[in-house]
Design an enzyme around this catalytic site. Structure first.
Site, PDB file in Angstrom:
ATOM      1  N   HIS A 121      32.068   0.007   5.319  1.00 51.68           N
ATOM      2  CA  HIS A 121      32.326  -1.036   4.335  1.00 51.68           C
ATOM      3  C   HIS A 121      31.213  -2.074   4.438  1.00 51.68           C
ATOM      4  CE1 HIS A 121      36.951  -0.362   3.837  1.00 51.68           C
ATOM      5  NE2 HIS A 121      36.273   0.767   3.816  1.00 51.68           N
ATOM      6  N   GLU A 126      31.289  -5.289   4.640  1.00 50.30           N
ATOM      7  CA  GLU A 126      31.513  -6.322   5.650  1.00 50.30           C
ATOM      8  C   GLU A 126      31.151  -5.837   7.052  1.00 50.30           C
ATOM      9  OE1 GLU A 126      33.647  -5.187   3.297  1.00 50.30           O
ATOM     10  OE2 GLU A 126      35.297  -6.606   3.022  1.00 50.30           O
ATOM     11  N   CYS A 163      39.654  -5.808   3.502  1.00 52.31           N
ATOM     12  CA  CYS A 163      40.791  -4.974   3.903  1.00 52.31           C
ATOM     13  C   CYS A 163      41.175  -5.316   5.348  1.00 52.31           C
ATOM     14  CB  CYS A 163      40.413  -3.494   3.787  1.00 52.31           C
ATOM     15  SG  CYS A 163      39.193  -2.953   5.012  1.00 52.31           S
ATOM     16  N   CYS A 176      38.303  -4.653   7.908  1.00 56.67           N
ATOM     17  CA  CYS A 176      37.238  -5.648   7.844  1.00 56.67           C
ATOM     18  C   CYS A 176      37.730  -7.018   8.328  1.00 56.67           C
ATOM     19  CB  CYS A 176      36.682  -5.720   6.433  1.00 56.67           C
ATOM     20  SG  CYS A 176      35.804  -4.199   5.975  1.00 56.67           S
TER      21      CYS A 176
END
Length: 151
Positions: free
Chosen positions: A55, A57, A85, A88
């Site tokens: 991801h 992040e 999410c 993260c």
């Protein structure tokens, strides 16, 4: 309604999100800033890397930690185009990010103001300041168009 100019880090995160979309990834970009300087940035790349943890992040946090030579990112700000999410949000906690700025909310998968609300749990070891809605319209438009084109 008055619209304020986007901060440069969010503008950069939106550029990274557009790059992710062009690469066939969900359009999310993230930028880590320390004392006004970008120290890490990334875009979503789970498909390209065959890595479900890739991801934006997570990758931006990894880049910032490498740049700063420290796994603790105290005093850093994370700008991201979509509400993080649970995975993260957990990384944000462990990295000790001081401030999280996200653009669009994510009622389905977000875990900051929706869903798990990771930072609200008593077991949460660190709680960053959270600012939402900065660049929300542009980020939401990118996401809508991305998914509309795939339906």
């Amino acid at each position: 309604m008055m619209r304020w100019p986007l901060p440069d880090p969010m503008r950069r995160a939106l550029t990274l999100a557009r790059e992710a979309a062009e690469a066939g990834e969900v359009p999310i970009g993230a930028v880590v800033v320390k004392d006004g300087t970008i120290v890490g940035e990334a875009r979503n790349a789970p498909r390209a890397t065959h890595d479900p943890t890739a991801h934006a992040e997570i990758a931006a946090i990894r880049a910032a930690a490498a740049t700063l030579g420290n796994e603790r990112l105290s005093g850093c700000e994370l700008y991201v185009t979509l509400e993080p999410c649970a995975m993260c949000a957990g990384a944000i906690v462990h990295a000790r990010i001081g401030r999280l700025v996200y653009a669009a909310p994510d009622p389905k998968g977000g875990a900051v103001t929706h869903g798990a609300r990771v930072f609200d749990h008593p077991q949460c070891l660190h709680r960053p300041e959270v600012v939402s809605g900065i660049g929300e319209g542009e980020s939401a438009d990118l996401l809508r168009e991305f998914f509309r084109a795939r339906r």
